[in-house]
Design a protein around this motif. Structure first.
Motif, PDB file in Angstrom:
ATOM      1  N   MET A  62      -1.434  -3.869 -14.162  1.00 33.45           N
ATOM      2  CA  MET A  62      -2.550  -3.554 -13.275  1.00 33.45           C
ATOM      3  C   MET A  62      -2.092  -2.429 -12.337  1.00 33.45           C
ATOM      4  N   GLY A  63      -2.494  -1.208 -12.610  1.00 39.96           N
ATOM      5  CA  GLY A  63      -2.124  -0.064 -11.767  1.00 39.96           C
ATOM      6  C   GLY A  63      -0.651   0.246 -11.857  1.00 39.96           C
ATOM      7  N   LYS A  64      -0.305   1.461 -12.172  1.00 40.39           N
ATOM      8  CA  LYS A  64       1.099   1.852 -12.276  1.00 40.39           C
ATOM      9  C   LYS A  64       1.301   3.129 -11.492  1.00 40.39           C
ATOM     10  N   TYR A  65       2.277   3.126 -10.611  1.00 44.59           N
ATOM     11  CA  TYR A  65       2.624   4.285  -9.788  1.00 44.59           C
ATOM     12  C   TYR A  65       3.980   4.804 -10.238  1.00 44.59           C
ATOM     13  N   THR A  66       4.115   6.119 -10.309  1.00 45.25           N
ATOM     14  CA  THR A  66       5.366   6.743 -10.730  1.00 45.25           C
ATOM     15  C   THR A  66       5.897   7.616  -9.606  1.00 45.25           C
ATOM     16  N   PHE A  67       7.185   7.465  -9.334  1.00 43.44           N
ATOM     17  CA  PHE A  67       7.832   8.203  -8.249  1.00 43.44           C
ATOM     18  C   PHE A  67       9.146   8.805  -8.736  1.00 43.44           C
ATOM     19  N   GLU A  68       9.471   9.977  -8.244  1.00 44.37           N
ATOM     20  CA  GLU A  68      10.766  10.584  -8.538  1.00 44.37           C
ATOM     21  C   GLU A  68      11.835  10.034  -7.606  1.00 44.37           C
ATOM     22  N   ASN A  69      11.416   9.625  -6.423  1.00 44.17           N
ATOM     23  CA  ASN A  69      12.320   9.170  -5.381  1.00 44.17           C
ATOM     24  C   ASN A  69      12.267   7.639  -5.291  1.00 44.17           C
ATOM     25  N   PRO A  70      13.412   6.954  -5.344  1.00 45.36           N
ATOM     26  CA  PRO A  70      13.374   5.490  -5.294  1.00 45.36           C
ATOM     27  C   PRO A  70      12.870   4.942  -3.957  1.00 45.36           C
ATOM     28  N   PHE A  71      13.023   5.714  -2.897  1.00 49.21           N
ATOM     29  CA  PHE A  71      12.603   5.229  -1.582  1.00 49.21           C
ATOM     30  C   PHE A  71      11.080   5.211  -1.452  1.00 49.21           C
ATOM     31  N   ASP A  72      10.408   6.174  -2.070  1.00 51.30           N
ATOM     32  CA  ASP A  72       8.946   6.142  -2.121  1.00 51.30           C
ATOM     33  C   ASP A  72       8.483   4.959  -2.978  1.00 51.30           C
ATOM     34  N   ALA A  73       9.204   4.705  -4.061  1.00 54.42           N
ATOM     35  CA  ALA A  73       8.876   3.566  -4.931  1.00 54.42           C
ATOM     36  C   ALA A  73       9.079   2.249  -4.182  1.00 54.42           C
ATOM     37  N   MET A  74      10.135   2.158  -3.402  1.00 61.32           N
ATOM     38  CA  MET A  74      10.390   0.946  -2.619  1.00 61.32           C
ATOM     39  C   MET A  74       9.266   0.700  -1.612  1.00 61.32           C
ATOM     40  N   ASP A  75       8.809   1.762  -0.962  1.00 61.10           N
ATOM     41  CA  ASP A  75       7.697   1.621  -0.007  1.00 61.10           C
ATOM     42  C   ASP A  75       6.447   1.085  -0.700  1.00 61.10           C
ATOM     43  N   GLN A  76       6.127   1.624  -1.868  1.00 67.85           N
ATOM     44  CA  GLN A  76       4.955   1.167  -2.614  1.00 67.85           C
ATOM     45  C   GLN A  76       5.126  -0.290  -3.039  1.00 67.85           C
ATOM     46  N   PHE A  77       6.302  -0.644  -3.485  1.00 70.26           N
ATOM     47  CA  PHE A  77       6.607  -2.013  -3.904  1.00 70.26           C
ATOM     48  C   PHE A  77       6.342  -2.988  -2.751  1.00 70.26           C
ATOM     49  N   LEU A  78       6.857  -2.663  -1.564  1.00 67.81           N
ATOM     50  CA  LEU A  78       6.670  -3.527  -0.400  1.00 67.81           C
ATOM     51  C   LEU A  78       5.209  -3.546   0.061  1.00 67.81           C
ATOM     52  N   ASN A  79       4.517  -2.419  -0.061  1.00 69.23           N
ATOM     53  CA  ASN A  79       3.088  -2.375   0.276  1.00 69.23           C
ATOM     54  C   ASN A  79       2.277  -3.298  -0.632  1.00 69.23           C
ATOM     55  N   ILE A  80       2.608  -3.299  -1.914  1.00 67.62           N
ATOM     56  CA  ILE A  80       1.903  -4.174  -2.846  1.00 67.62           C
ATOM     57  C   ILE A  80       2.182  -5.632  -2.495  1.00 67.62           C
ATOM     58  N   MET A  81       3.431  -5.940  -2.154  1.00 69.53           N
ATOM     59  CA  MET A  81       3.760  -7.313  -1.776  1.00 69.53           C
ATOM     60  C   MET A  81       2.926  -7.760  -0.570  1.00 69.53           C
ATOM     61  N   GLN A  82       2.856  -6.917   0.447  1.00 63.29           N
ATOM     62  CA  GLN A  82       2.073  -7.262   1.633  1.00 63.29           C
ATOM     63  C   GLN A  82       0.590  -7.432   1.276  1.00 63.29           C
ATOM     64  N   SER A  83       0.094  -6.572   0.418  1.00 57.97           N
ATOM     65  CA  SER A  83      -1.297  -6.657  -0.021  1.00 57.97           C
ATOM     66  C   SER A  83      -1.583  -7.989  -0.709  1.00 57.97           C
ATOM     67  N   ARG A  84      -0.654  -8.478  -1.531  1.00 59.30           N
ATOM     68  CA  ARG A  84      -0.852  -9.745  -2.224  1.00 59.30           C
ATOM     69  C   ARG A  84      -0.908 -10.903  -1.230  1.00 59.30           C
ATOM     70  N   ILE A  85      -0.085 -10.848  -0.197  1.00 60.63           N
ATOM     71  CA  ILE A  85      -0.095 -11.905   0.821  1.00 60.63           C
ATOM     72  C   ILE A  85      -1.449 -11.924   1.522  1.00 60.63           C
ATOM     73  N   LEU A  86      -1.899 -10.763   1.972  1.00 56.22           N
ATOM     74  CA  LEU A  86      -3.174 -10.689   2.677  1.00 56.22           C
ATOM     75  C   LEU A  86      -4.340 -11.102   1.778  1.00 56.22           C
ATOM     76  N   THR A  87      -4.351 -10.641   0.549  1.00 55.46           N
ATOM     77  CA  THR A  87      -5.420 -10.973  -0.386  1.00 55.46           C
ATOM     78  C   THR A  87      -5.492 -12.478  -0.622  1.00 55.46           C
ATOM     79  N   ASN A  88      -4.354 -13.099  -0.833  1.00 56.13           N
ATOM     80  CA  ASN A  88      -4.356 -14.527  -1.110  1.00 56.13           C
ATOM     81  C   ASN A  88      -4.663 -15.360   0.123  1.00 56.13           C
ATOM     82  N   ARG A  89      -4.251 -14.908   1.293  1.00 56.24           N
ATOM     83  CA  ARG A  89      -4.639 -15.609   2.521  1.00 56.24           C
ATOM     84  C   ARG A  89      -6.152 -15.540   2.721  1.00 56.24           C
ATOM     85  N   ARG A  90      -6.747 -14.372   2.428  1.00 55.29           N
ATOM     86  CA  ARG A  90      -8.205 -14.237   2.512  1.00 55.29           C
ATOM     87  C   ARG A  90      -8.906 -15.159   1.523  1.00 55.29           C
ATOM     88  N   ARG A  91      -8.371 -15.215   0.307  1.00 56.17           N
ATOM     89  CA  ARG A  91      -8.971 -16.061  -0.725  1.00 56.17           C
ATOM     90  C   ARG A  91      -8.990 -17.521  -0.277  1.00 56.17           C
TER      91      ARG A  91
END
Length: 107
Positions: A62-91
């Motif tokens: 479900m959605g794939k992001y590609t990054f050349e820099n691992p630090f940008d990828a890490m930020d996206q990874f953590l953003n998705i994690m936070q999004s899942r927490i908020l989404t499930n709390r709302r649910r």
């Protein structure tokens, strides 16, 4: 540029621990077909890039992001994690079932 994926993994796992996100489903550099679960945040190394995505039901991508820099990828990874927490709390607040059982929203 070459990055030591073991160092990147250690940094990301430290961030996950500091944020208290250890109970979320995630996978870091295990290979696209290994240890796949439904509703899992994943980060993989692919040639000269880093891919961050989430699996959905039946572990489909479900959605794939590609990054050349691992630090940008890490930020996206953590953003998705936070999004899942908020989404499930709302649910749960709205009387809907969560994606899966997790102490971060099963309160």
């Amino acid at each position: 540029m070459n990055y030591d994926i073991n160092e990147v993994k250690a940094l990301l796992e430290d961030d996950i621990h500091l944020l208290g996100y250890e109970t979320l489903r995630y996978s870091i550099f295990k290979g696209e077909e290994n240890d796949r679960e439904e509703y899992q945040v994943r980060m993989e190394k692919s040639e000269d890039s880093f891919e961050v995505y989430m699996t959905a039901d039946r572990a489909s991508v479900m959605g794939k992001y590609t990054f050349e820099n691992p630090f940008d990828a890490m930020d996206q990874f953590l953003n998705i994690m936070q999004s899942r927490i908020l989404t499930n709390r709302r649910r749960i607040r709205d009387g809907e079932p969560p994606e899966y059982s997790c102490p971060l929203w099963d309160k």
